[in-house]
Design an enzyme around this catalytic site. Structure first.
Site, PDB file in Angstrom:
ATOM      1  N   GLU A   1       0.800  -1.106   0.140  1.00 42.46           N
ATOM      2  CA  GLU A   1       0.010  -0.074  -0.080  1.00 42.46           C
ATOM      3  C   GLU A   1       0.668   1.402  -0.252  1.00 42.46           C
ATOM      4  O   GLU A   1       0.805   2.143   0.796  1.00 42.46           O
ATOM      5  CB  GLU A   1      -0.875  -0.050   1.125  1.00 42.46           C
TER       6      GLU A   1
ATOM      7  N   GLU B   1      -4.898  -8.732  -0.202  1.00 42.35           N
ATOM      8  CA  GLU B   1      -5.519  -8.501   0.808  1.00 42.35           C
ATOM      9  C   GLU B   1      -7.184  -8.307   0.469  1.00 42.35           C
ATOM     10  O   GLU B   1      -7.458  -7.585  -0.085  1.00 42.35           O
ATOM     11  CB  GLU B   1      -4.983  -7.165   1.425  1.00 42.35           C
TER      12      GLU B   1
HETATM   13  O1  AHR Z   1      -4.849  -6.116   6.979  1.00 40.65           O
HETATM   14  C1  AHR Z   1      -4.623  -4.976   7.708  1.00 40.65           C
HETATM   15  C2  AHR Z   1      -4.283  -3.819   6.944  1.00 40.65           C
HETATM   16  O2  AHR Z   1      -4.863  -3.481   6.094  1.00 40.65           O
HETATM   17  C3  AHR Z   1      -2.835  -4.164   6.424  1.00 40.65           C
HETATM   18  O3  AHR Z   1      -1.707  -3.895   7.291  1.00 40.65           O
HETATM   19  C4  AHR Z   1      -2.708  -3.126   5.403  1.00 40.65           C
HETATM   20  O4  AHR Z   1      -1.995  -3.334   4.184  1.00 40.65           O
HETATM   21  C5  AHR Z   1      -4.109  -2.664   4.992  1.00 40.65           C
HETATM   22  O5  AHR Z   1      -4.453  -1.449   5.221  1.00 40.65           O
END
Ligand code: AHR
Length: 528
Positions: free
Chosen positions: A200, A332
Site C-alpha cells: 500500500e 488482501e
Molecule cells: O490487514 C490489515 C491492514 O490493512 C494491512 O496491514 C494493510 O495493508 C491494510 O490496510
C-alpha cells in the site's frame, strides 16, 4: 394472565404457519455444465493466507515460544499446524501489511535473547521482542507445508537492506550472509516463492504517488535477488508490485504502461490489489456477531463489488499485457467488521460467522471466474485478525466458518475451471437485491468434477437440478455448510455450531438432483 394467554396462542400459531409456508416454498434452479469445456487453471495460490505481525496473529496465534506449556514444536503451536495442514495453504504473506514497511529483518535473526525489543508502531505501539523472525517464519512454513510470500520494506527501508535480507535467506554460496544464516541454524538456502515489493505504497507504505513508487519498484526489482540455486529456472521467485486499493485505475495505468516497455533491468510477475468488504465504509462498523438479515444482505451486496473491481483493473492490464503475463494478486481481501468489545481496537479482532463463510465462497468463486488473470490471493488474515481461519485464546483454539469453506475448497486448488450456466434468481432484502444462488465448477487432475453452490437466501432452500454433459457421472457425494442463523459462530465453548455435514445428492438419468439449504455453501464431487 388470561389476557396474555389469549394473545400468546395465536401468535405461536402464526409463527408456525409462517415457518411451515417458508419451509415448503423452496425455490428451484436449473444448472448446466459441460465438463468437456475447460477454462483457465484455478491457481492454488488463490487460496493463500496473510499473517501480518499484528495483534495476536503471530504472537499467541502461531508462536508461543519453546518454553510454553501450550504444545509446540520449536515454539510453533502444534494445534495450529495440524489445522492449517488440512487446508493445504499454498503460500503465506508475511510480515505485513503496513507492518512490512516498518520491519527491519536484522532485528529478528540471531539468538532470541539478544534480539532487541522494538515497537510495533503500525498496530497499537506494543512491544515486540522479535522472537518470531525469519527462521521462525520459515520453520512455520515448513511445518504447515507452504511457500513464503515475503513482503519487503520499501517505506522505511532501503533496496540494500532488502537485497541483503534476500541474500541472507537464499544464498547457497559461502557469502558472509549465507554463513551467518548457517550459524543461526540453517545452512541450506531457504526458498522464497514470492516477493512483495512494498505494501500500500499509496497509503501506509509511504504515501507515494504512482510515479514515485514506480521509480522505487524499478530499483528494488533489479537489486533484490533470489540466489537460491533451485529458484533460477521455471521455479523462480515471482515479484509482485503494489497495485490499487480503490477502483480508480490511475495506479494500475502507471505501473502497467511502464511495464509494457520494460527492459531487462526490471520486471514484475504480479500486480497486487487490496479490497476489503466494509459495507458501511470506514471506519468499519458492521458487527461480527448479533446481527440480522439486513446486515447480512448489505454485507453480501458489498462483497460482490469485487467482481467489478477486478474487471476494471483487468481492462487496463489487458491493454498493456494482452498475453496476461502479469498476474493480478488480490493479496488482501475479506470482511472488515467492527472490533469486538473489550479487545484492543488496534488488534482488529472480530468474530467469524456463517455470513463470513458465504462471503468467502462468493469471493473465491469470483476469483475462479477470473482465473486467467487472478492467479494469487491472500485472505486477511490467518489467525485472530479480521476474517480469520482460526481464533485462539491462550491454549484454546477454534476453527471458524471461513476455515471450513477453505477446507471444502481444497479440491479446487489447481483444478481447471469449467463454466456453469444458470439463472441465479433474485433474493430481495429490503432495498437490496442479490443473486439467490451462485455456482462454480472445476475438474481436477484425476478427472473428477467439483461443483460448488452457494445459496444466499437466508430463508428458502433451493431445489436444484444439474444437467451434466461431456462426462458420465457415476457417483456424487458432498458436504454442506450451514447453521441456524446468518450470525451463527463457532466459539471455544461451542466449536461445532457451524461445521460442514455430509449430504446426499441423487443422480437421475444423467441429472444431479439436490436441495441446498438456506444460507449455505455446498461442495459436491462428481466422479466418472
Ligand atoms: O490487514 C490489515 C491492514 O490493512 C494491512 O496491514 C494493510 O495493508 C491494510 O490496510
Amino acid at each position: 394472565m388470561e389476557f396474555r394467554a389469549v394473545r400468546f396462542v395465536p401468535r405461536i400459531s402464526l409463527l408456525l404457519l409462517v415457518s411451515i409456508v417458508a419451509l415448503a416454498a423452496a425455490e428451484t434452479a436449473h444448472l448446466s455444465i459441460d465438463a468437456s469445456k475447460a477454462g483457465a487453471k484455478i491457481n492454488r495460490n488463490v487460496f493463500g493466507q496473510f499473517a501480518e505481525n499484528l495483534g495476536h496473529g503471530l504472537y499467541e496465534g502461531i508462536w508461543v515460544g519453546p518454553g510454553s506449556p501450550i504444545p509446540n514444536t520449536r515454539g510453533i503451536r502444534n494445534d495450529i499446524v495440524a489445522a492449517l495442514r488440512a487446508l493445504q495453504v499454498p503460500n503465506v504473506r508475511w510480515p505485513g501489511g503496513c507492518f512490512g514497511d516498518e520491519y527491519h529483518w536484522r532485528k529478528g535473526v540471531g539468538p532470541a535473547a539478544q534480539r532487541p525489543a522494538t515497537l510495533n508502531s503500525s498496530w497499537g505501539g506494543v512491544v515486540d521482542d522479535n522472537s518470531f523472525g525469519t527462521h521462525e517464519f520459515m520453520d512455520f512454513l515448513q511445518q504447515i507445508g507452504s511457500q513464503a510470500y515475503v513482503s519487503i520494506n520499501v517505506g522505511s527501508g532501503s533496496s540494500q537492506e532488502a537485497a541483503e535480507w534476500l541474500e541472507y535467506m537464499t544464498a547457497a554460496k559461502p557469502t558472509a550472509l549465507a554463513k551467518e544464516r548457517a550459524a543461526n541454524g540453517h545452512p541450506e538456502s531457504y526458498a522464497v516463492g514470492f516477493l512483495g515489493i512494498g505494501n500500500e505504497s499509496w497509503g501506509c507504505g509511504g504515501n507515494m504517488t504512482a510515479e514515485y513508487y514506480l521509480s522505487q519498484l524499478k530499483i528494488y526489482s533489479h537489486f533484490v535477488r533470489n540466489d537460491n540455486p533451485s529458484q533460477q529456472g521455471p521455479n523462480q521467485m515471482l515479484k509482485i508490485a503494489v497495485g490499487p486499493g480503490t477502483p480508480d485505475t490511475e495506479w494500475t495505468e502507471t505501473i502497467m504502461k511502464a511495464w509494457q516497455h520494460h527492459d531487462w533491468s526490471w520486471n514484475i510477475d504480479g500486480l497486487s490489489l487490496h479490497w476489503y468488504t466494509v459495507p458501511n465504509g470506514w471506519p468499519p462498523s458492521t458487527p461480527s456477531t448479533g446481527f440480522g438479515v439486513a446486515d447480512y444482505g448489505k454485507t453480501l451486496k458489498s462483497t460482490l463489488f469485487m467482481n467489478d473491481f477486478l474487471r476494471k483493473q483487468e481492462a487496463v492490464m489487458d491493454r498493456y499485457d494482452p498475453q496476461k503475463k502479469v498476474a493480478l494478486v488480490v493479496d488482501e481481501w475479506g470482511a472488515w467488521h467492527a472490533a469486538l468489545r473489550d479487545t484492543n481496537p488496534a488488534f482488529l479482532v472480530q468474530q467469524n460467522s456463517l455470513r463470513d463463510a458465504i462471503l468467502a465462497s462468493l469471493n473465491l468463486n469470483i476469483f475462479a471466474r477470473h482465473a486467467d488473470r487472478v492467479r494469487m490471493a491472500n485472505i486477511a488474515q490467518m489467525i485472530n485478525v479480521l476474517q480469520a481461519m482460526i481464533l485462539t485464546n491462550q491454549e484454546k483454539m477454534v476453527l471458524t466458518p471461513t476455515y471450513y469453506v477453505y477446507k471444502m475448497y481444497v479440491p479446487f486448488q489447481d483444478a481447471t475451471f469449467v463454466p456453469v450456466a444458470f439463472d441465479a434468481g433474485t433474493y430481495t432484502q429490503g432495498s437490496i437485491s442479490l443473486p439467490r444462488v451462485d455456482a462454480m465448477a472445476a475438474r481436477d487432475a484425476s478427472g473428477k468434477l467439483w461443483l460448488e453452490i452457494t445459496n444466499l437466501d437466508p430463508e428458502k432452500p433451493v431445489d436444484l437440478d444439474v444437467e451434466i454433459a461431456g462426462m458420465m457421472v457415476k457417483s456424487a457425494k458432498g458436504e454442506m455448510l450451514t447453521a441456524p442463523a446468518v450470525d451463527s459462530v463457532n466459539t471455544f465453548a461451542a466449536p461445532s455450531a457451524v461445521v460442514p455435514k455430509p449430504i446426499t445428492a441423487n443422480l437421475k438419468g444423467g441429472m444431479l438432483v439436490l436441495t441446498v439449504e438456506p444460507k449455505s455453501v455446498t461442495v459436491i464431487s462428481l466422479a466418472p
